[in-house]
Design a protein around this motif. Structure first.
Motif, PDB file in Angstrom:
ATOM      1  N   ILE B 312     -20.595  24.719  21.120  1.00 13.59           N
ATOM      2  CA  ILE B 312     -21.943  24.744  20.554  1.00 13.59           C
ATOM      3  C   ILE B 312     -22.033  25.752  19.414  1.00 13.59           C
ATOM      4  O   ILE B 312     -22.608  25.462  18.354  1.00 13.59           O
ATOM      5  CB  ILE B 312     -22.974  25.021  21.660  1.00 13.59           C
ATOM      6  CG1 ILE B 312     -23.059  23.776  22.560  1.00 13.59           C
ATOM      7  CG2 ILE B 312     -24.344  25.327  21.066  1.00 13.59           C
ATOM      8  CD1 ILE B 312     -23.925  23.943  23.757  1.00 13.59           C
ATOM      9  N   ILE B 313     -21.415  26.906  19.607  1.00 19.23           N
ATOM     10  CA  ILE B 313     -21.477  27.912  18.537  1.00 19.23           C
ATOM     11  C   ILE B 313     -20.778  27.391  17.277  1.00 19.23           C
ATOM     12  O   ILE B 313     -21.327  27.450  16.170  1.00 19.23           O
ATOM     13  CB  ILE B 313     -20.844  29.244  18.999  1.00 19.23           C
ATOM     14  CG1 ILE B 313     -21.751  29.886  20.043  1.00 19.23           C
ATOM     15  CG2 ILE B 313     -20.660  30.191  17.820  1.00 19.23           C
ATOM     16  CD1 ILE B 313     -21.125  31.036  20.780  1.00 19.23           C
ATOM     17  N   ALA B 314     -19.576  26.831  17.454  1.00 17.20           N
ATOM     18  CA  ALA B 314     -18.846  26.308  16.287  1.00 17.20           C
ATOM     19  C   ALA B 314     -19.650  25.200  15.618  1.00 17.20           C
ATOM     20  O   ALA B 314     -19.798  25.169  14.388  1.00 17.20           O
ATOM     21  CB  ALA B 314     -17.482  25.780  16.716  1.00 17.20           C
ATOM     22  N   GLY B 315     -20.199  24.313  16.434  1.00 16.75           N
ATOM     23  CA  GLY B 315     -20.950  23.180  15.885  1.00 16.75           C
ATOM     24  C   GLY B 315     -22.161  23.646  15.107  1.00 16.75           C
ATOM     25  O   GLY B 315     -22.445  23.137  14.012  1.00 16.75           O
ATOM     26  N   ILE B 316     -22.868  24.642  15.646  1.00 22.80           N
ATOM     27  CA  ILE B 316     -24.066  25.117  14.944  1.00 22.80           C
ATOM     28  C   ILE B 316     -23.681  25.802  13.642  1.00 22.80           C
ATOM     29  O   ILE B 316     -24.369  25.647  12.615  1.00 22.80           O
ATOM     30  CB  ILE B 316     -24.896  26.028  15.870  1.00 22.80           C
ATOM     31  CG1 ILE B 316     -25.581  25.140  16.908  1.00 22.80           C
ATOM     32  CG2 ILE B 316     -25.931  26.820  15.088  1.00 22.80           C
ATOM     33  CD1 ILE B 316     -26.472  25.853  17.853  1.00 22.80           C
ATOM     34  N   ALA B 317     -22.552  26.504  13.679  1.00 25.87           N
ATOM     35  CA  ALA B 317     -22.114  27.149  12.432  1.00 25.87           C
ATOM     36  C   ALA B 317     -21.849  26.091  11.358  1.00 25.87           C
ATOM     37  O   ALA B 317     -22.311  26.218  10.220  1.00 25.87           O
ATOM     38  CB  ALA B 317     -20.851  27.966  12.693  1.00 25.87           C
ATOM     39  N   PHE B 318     -21.140  25.042  11.758  1.00 28.29           N
ATOM     40  CA  PHE B 318     -20.860  23.963  10.794  1.00 28.29           C
ATOM     41  C   PHE B 318     -22.154  23.332  10.285  1.00 28.29           C
ATOM     42  O   PHE B 318     -22.293  23.060   9.100  1.00 28.29           O
ATOM     43  CB  PHE B 318     -20.011  22.872  11.438  1.00 28.29           C
ATOM     44  CG  PHE B 318     -18.549  23.192  11.525  1.00 28.29           C
ATOM     45  CD1 PHE B 318     -17.840  23.581  10.397  1.00 28.29           C
ATOM     46  CD2 PHE B 318     -17.866  23.097  12.725  1.00 28.29           C
ATOM     47  CE1 PHE B 318     -16.489  23.865  10.470  1.00 28.29           C
ATOM     48  CE2 PHE B 318     -16.517  23.381  12.808  1.00 28.29           C
ATOM     49  CZ  PHE B 318     -15.829  23.765  11.685  1.00 28.29           C
ATOM     50  N   SER B 319     -23.100  23.096  11.193  1.00 30.15           N
ATOM     51  CA  SER B 319     -24.303  22.375  10.762  1.00 30.15           C
ATOM     52  C   SER B 319     -25.189  23.282   9.908  1.00 30.15           C
ATOM     53  O   SER B 319     -25.858  22.819   8.991  1.00 30.15           O
ATOM     54  CB  SER B 319     -25.076  21.829  11.954  1.00 30.15           C
ATOM     55  OG  SER B 319     -25.370  22.843  12.850  1.00 30.15           O
ATOM     56  N   TRP B 320     -25.162  24.582  10.205  1.00 29.17           N
ATOM     57  CA  TRP B 320     -25.938  25.516   9.381  1.00 29.17           C
ATOM     58  C   TRP B 320     -25.386  25.501   7.957  1.00 29.17           C
ATOM     59  O   TRP B 320     -26.125  25.402   6.977  1.00 29.17           O
ATOM     60  CB  TRP B 320     -25.852  26.914   9.992  1.00 29.17           C
ATOM     61  CG  TRP B 320     -26.582  27.939   9.191  1.00 29.17           C
ATOM     62  CD1 TRP B 320     -27.927  28.158   9.164  1.00 29.17           C
ATOM     63  CD2 TRP B 320     -25.984  28.851   8.257  1.00 29.17           C
ATOM     64  NE1 TRP B 320     -28.216  29.155   8.279  1.00 29.17           N
ATOM     65  CE2 TRP B 320     -27.043  29.593   7.712  1.00 29.17           C
ATOM     66  CE3 TRP B 320     -24.676  29.107   7.844  1.00 29.17           C
ATOM     67  CZ2 TRP B 320     -26.825  30.596   6.772  1.00 29.17           C
ATOM     68  CZ3 TRP B 320     -24.453  30.089   6.907  1.00 29.17           C
ATOM     69  CH2 TRP B 320     -25.531  30.815   6.382  1.00 29.17           C
TER      70      TRP B 320
END
Lengths: 440, 459
Positions: B312-320
């Motif tokens: 989730i952290i990696a995914g949110i970083a990418f989406s941000w």
């Protein structure tokens, strides 16, 4: 009917041989149409159509288009459908190994990749392997369908295309009618509504596109790009290939291929390809196929195709139903005629050595199909000899003759030493994910 | 496909969550929250509407489709591994028939229900492509999933490179144009210095201009980039939106003519350009996770939590990052291309992969720790009737938004759309729970099964 009830006991060697002969003839014949795509700028073809009707090029074009257009591709598709039945019903499963269903779909996935390779690496935008792989995925569940229903399916696919063509045609007709009505209103000095204004503007553009479907600027750009290096040809073609593999496959070619594949499955079941019908039946099919197909083809060419490009307005005004609806009927008939002719020649024993050579070409049809792409792109595109658009139409067929000769010879030599053609071997090995024995 | 005895609760729950979550995004297209309005929010980058948009985009856009594909892959493994040797071939044929019927249902959804965003068609085809992979070992599957994801990233870059090329030729044309202009001015000056009378200069100018115009190809190159720039920019006149609103608020026939082309484009082009990599990458990931024993409680509880948080952290970083880049892109695409060598959505495949993986890990952790015990069967019920619920969702939305129904297309704000989606969730949850009290399958599942089995028996 023999095959339907019992796939095994048909004389194995005999069955395969006639199918190989037909396949060989089809793979060679397909080049008759493809060569135009490989080596000829399309605006030149329009030039031949619109030009004087006594030149060699015009005769060549007339012959090719009325005898072979679509019918060679048709035979190829028929045999693909037939091959699916032979592949799935002729195999015994290994206990613990992959089932036939898996092998079949794996084989198609590899075929799909070969198709992408043929299109995007060898840069042949007319590739059919990709299309066949997609159609094959649908065909599988119909492998045991009754003959009667296979014919119905073929007819249904044909109807889909007919409806699509006619719909488009009706739209063209409507535009024309609305345009004429607007002109008349204008003449009677009635004030035109917005819709009429639009109709008035729309038709001339449509007329221009109908007469000259190829944009001249694009044509000259095409000529120059095809004669340049690999990178430029690739960037030039990639969007066209993507368009062909998406929109064209989806709208037209999927149905186009399925018609013939279903027909091929039905004909295989009838014993048509395996030399199981009586001589008089083949004779009858030859007569019916050529007797109806060729005049129909000639009529479609002269009063349809040629008329369209020489007198578009007359063409639109003349037909309520687009003549092109008979296209698939025509090519199915001619294809059946071609196959019957081959069977009759085979039976008569004339030129047995030539039939053997054709069978060799057919046995490595996959290799030969890809070799045509390799040879022709190298001959015609800029990173090879760059003959693109330098030959006249009839001269292209000298090239075809040479390639045919080459393929007939190397196929015979290769099969003396090896069991499969090189690409067949690769495809098999990839499908079974295991090196297959190659040498005889 | 799996019967109720072998159903893994968490798989159903994931499917249910994905199905409901998907509506939060699809409701935009159903309800007329157009890309242009999204561009307006991306440009503004503030305000509560933007935060709702950004949150939905970060957490749900593409990820719910991802979860559905992932669970689809798990379904393939479950189904194929459950068969014994002798029944495998027949079971596989049944599977192929199921997929072909799914394609037919997809065509009906797209062409009759008029939902261009349909994914049944796409899942049907991708399912046929992917099924032979089930025999691969776990490392092979994971490798294939990674390759498919990277291929997807490559595809996105490829599309971007087309735009880059277009801008480059546009710039070249501008230079030519400048030179033509300069030549004309220079010529004019020279002529006037030479003491020619004004009339002659005028004639000379006009002949010079005739020769010195852009060629057709140059004009086309110029127009091509201008088209792209316009497409990516926020259009304050909202012309396209107005047209769309008018077209969709009409009767069935008109809406059909308007949308059928879009449906075709989705089925032919989207699947080819993006869809197949989009779906296949996560199907393969699902199959790989199954092979690694992810769904059979093979791992310690804490590992699921760790996976979940990391994903989730990696995914949110990418989406941000994606949202930040989108802002710049909408602001000025030309500047964007000059500044960045990769598109704004370059890492979207990784974003989906990480978030989808994070979600399922977290759900698995919850289920294993018995947290929110009551909630999972609720989503599980929705997931067990996923096909029915998907069709139901489509029917509700079509009749609520399109002109031949209530005609709310383009009349709701993003908040209202979100609220609408929540209401539909409620309907679907209640409906699923009630239905499954009396029947084993959802109605559409039943029909689908019947069609598949009958067509096989008929042989």
């Amino acid at each position: 009917m023999a095959i339907l009830n019992n796939p095994e006991p048909v004389v194995q060697a005999n069955r395969i041989k006639t199918i190989d002969i037909i396949r060989g003839a089809a793979v060679l014949g397909i080049l008759l149409m493809n060569i135009i795509g490989f080596g000829f700028n399309m605006d030149n073809l329009l030039g031949v159509m619109q030009g004087p009707r006594t030149t060699r090029d015009f005769y060549t074009m007339t012959t090719i288009l009325s005898f072979f257009d679509g019918s060679m591709r048709g035979i190829f598709s028929m045999l693909f459908g037939a091959g699916m039945i032979l592949f799935t019903l002729g195999k015994k499963e290994q206990p613990g190994g992959a089932t036939i269903v898996e092998l079949y779909y794996r084989r198609l996935l590899w075929l799909l990749l070969f198709g992408l390779f043929n299109a995007f690496v060898l840069l042949w935008d007319g590739d059919i392997l990709y299309l066949y792989a997609l159609c094959g995925m649908v065909l599988f569940v119909f492998r045991k369908t009754r003959i009667r229903w296979l014919f119905v399916l073929a007819l249904a696919c044909m109807c889909v295309l007919m409806v699509k063509k006619q719909n488009k045609w009706s739209a063209t007709k409507d535009t024309r009618v609305a345009y004429l009505a607007a002109l008349k209103a204008e003449k009677d000095s009635v004030k035109l509504t917005d819709e009429q204004e639009m109709a008035k503007a729309e038709w001339p553009q449509m007329e221009q596109e109908g007469k000259q479907p190829l944009d001249p600027v694009f044509a000259s750009q095409n000529r120059q790009k095809m004669r340049s290096g690999y990178g430029s040809v690739f960037t030039h073609l990639q969007q066209r290939i993507a368009y062909l593999q998406t929109v064209d496959v989806y709208e037209t070619y999927f149905w186009d291929a399925l018609i013939m594949m279903f027909l091929g499955m039905a004909l295989l079941r009838l014993g048509f390809f395996s030399n199981h019908l009586s001589t008089s039946t083949y004779l009858l099919w030859l007569l019916a196929g050529y007797g109806i197909g060729i005049p129909l083809g000639y009529f479609l060419l002269k009063n349809g195709f040629l008329l369209q490009f020489t007198d578009f307005v007359g063409y639109v005004d003349r037909y309520r139903v687009i003549p092109d609806l008979a296209y698939d009927v025509r090519r199915a008939l001619i294809a059946v005629g071609h196959v019957s002719l081959l069977m009759l020649v085979y039976r008569s024993g004339i030129a047995a050595w030539f039939m053997q050579a054709l069978a060799n070409v057919g046995q490595m049809a996959f290799t030969n199909y890809l070799m045509q792409s390799i040879l022709c792109t190298f001959l015609f595109f800029g990173y090879g000899f760059g003959w693109y658009d330098t030959l006249k139409l009839h001269q292209l067929y000298y090239v075809v003759g040479c390639i045919w000769l080459l393929q007939l010879i190397y196929s015979s030599i290769w099969l003396k030493y090896f069991r499969f053609g090189p690409f067949e071997w690769l495809w098999r090995s990839l499908t079974y994910w295991k090196m297959q024995p190659m040498r005889k | 496909m799996p019967t109720r005895y072998t159903r893994l609760l968490s798989v159903d729950a994931i499917r249910g969550i994905a199905l409901l979550g998907m509506l939060l995004i699809t409701v935009w297209e159903f309800g007329g929250f157009t890309p242009n309005q999204q561009a307006a929010l991306q440009l503004e980058q503030s305000g509560s509407a933007y935060y709702l948009y950004a949150l939905s985009s970060m957490l749900f856009e593409g990820k719910m489709r991802g979860l559905i594909s992932l669970v689809f892959g798990v379904g393939i493994m479950l189904y194929m591994n459950r068969q014994n040797e002798s029944s495998l071939a027949a079971a596989q044929e049944l599977y192929i028939r199921r997929q072909l019927w799914l394609i037919v249902f997809g065509v009906v959804t797209a062409m009759v229900l008029l939902w261009p965003g349909d994914i049944l068609f796409q899942l049907g085809i991708a399912g046929i492509f992917i099924f032979p992979f089930f025999r691969m070992n776990k490392t092979g599957l994971l490798t294939c999933a990674i390759i498919a994801t990277l291929f997807y990233c490559g595809k996105l870059y490829w599309n971007y490179a087309d735009d880059q090329r277009s801008l480059a030729s546009y710039k070249a044309v501008l230079k030519v144009e400048e030179k033509i202009k300069k030549d004309s001015i220079d010529g004019h000056r020279k002529d006037s210095l030479a003491g020619l009378p004004a009339d002659t200069i005028k004639i000379r100018d006009s002949t010079r201009k005739k020769n010195d115009t852009l060629t057709t190809l140059q004009q086309r190159d110029k127009a091509a980039w201008e088209g792209i720039a316009k497409r990516e920019k926020y259009d304050s006149s909202k012309a396209a939106e107005k047209m769309e609103k008018q077209s969709i608020r009409k009767g069935y026939g008109e809406v059909w003519t308007y949308l059928v082309e879009r449906s075709k484009r989705q089925e032919a082009r989207w699947l080819y350009r993006t869809g197949i990599a989009d779906l296949a990458s996560l199907m393969l990931l699902g199959m790989a996770l199954f092979a690694y024993g992810f769904f059979s409680s093979g791992y310690a509880k804490n590992r699921y939590l760790l996976f979940g948080l990391l994903g989730i952290i990696a995914g949110i970083a990418f989406s941000w990052l994606r949202l930040e880049l989108l802002h710049e892109k909408v602001f000025d695409y030309e500047k964007y291309i000059n500044k960045y060598s990769f598109p704004a959505n370059q890492f979207f495949p990784l974003e989906r992969l990480s978030l989808s993986f994070g979600y399922i890990s977290l759900i698995a952790w919850f289920v294993r720790c018995n947290i929110l015990k009551r909630l999972w069967p609720v989503f599980g019920a929705v997931g067990r009737m996923a096909f029915t619920n998907y069709l139901l969702q489509t029917i509700i939305c079509v009749f609520f938004f399109y002109g031949f129904g209530a005609g709310y297309f383009g009349r709701l704000s993003i908040f209202q759309l979100c609220f609408f989606a929540l209401e539909v969730w409620l309907i679907q949850i209640v409906f699923s729970i009630l239905w499954l009290r009396f029947y084993d399958y959802g109605p559409a599942e039943w029909l689908w099964r019947r069609l598949t089995i009958i067509s096989q028996l008929r042989q």
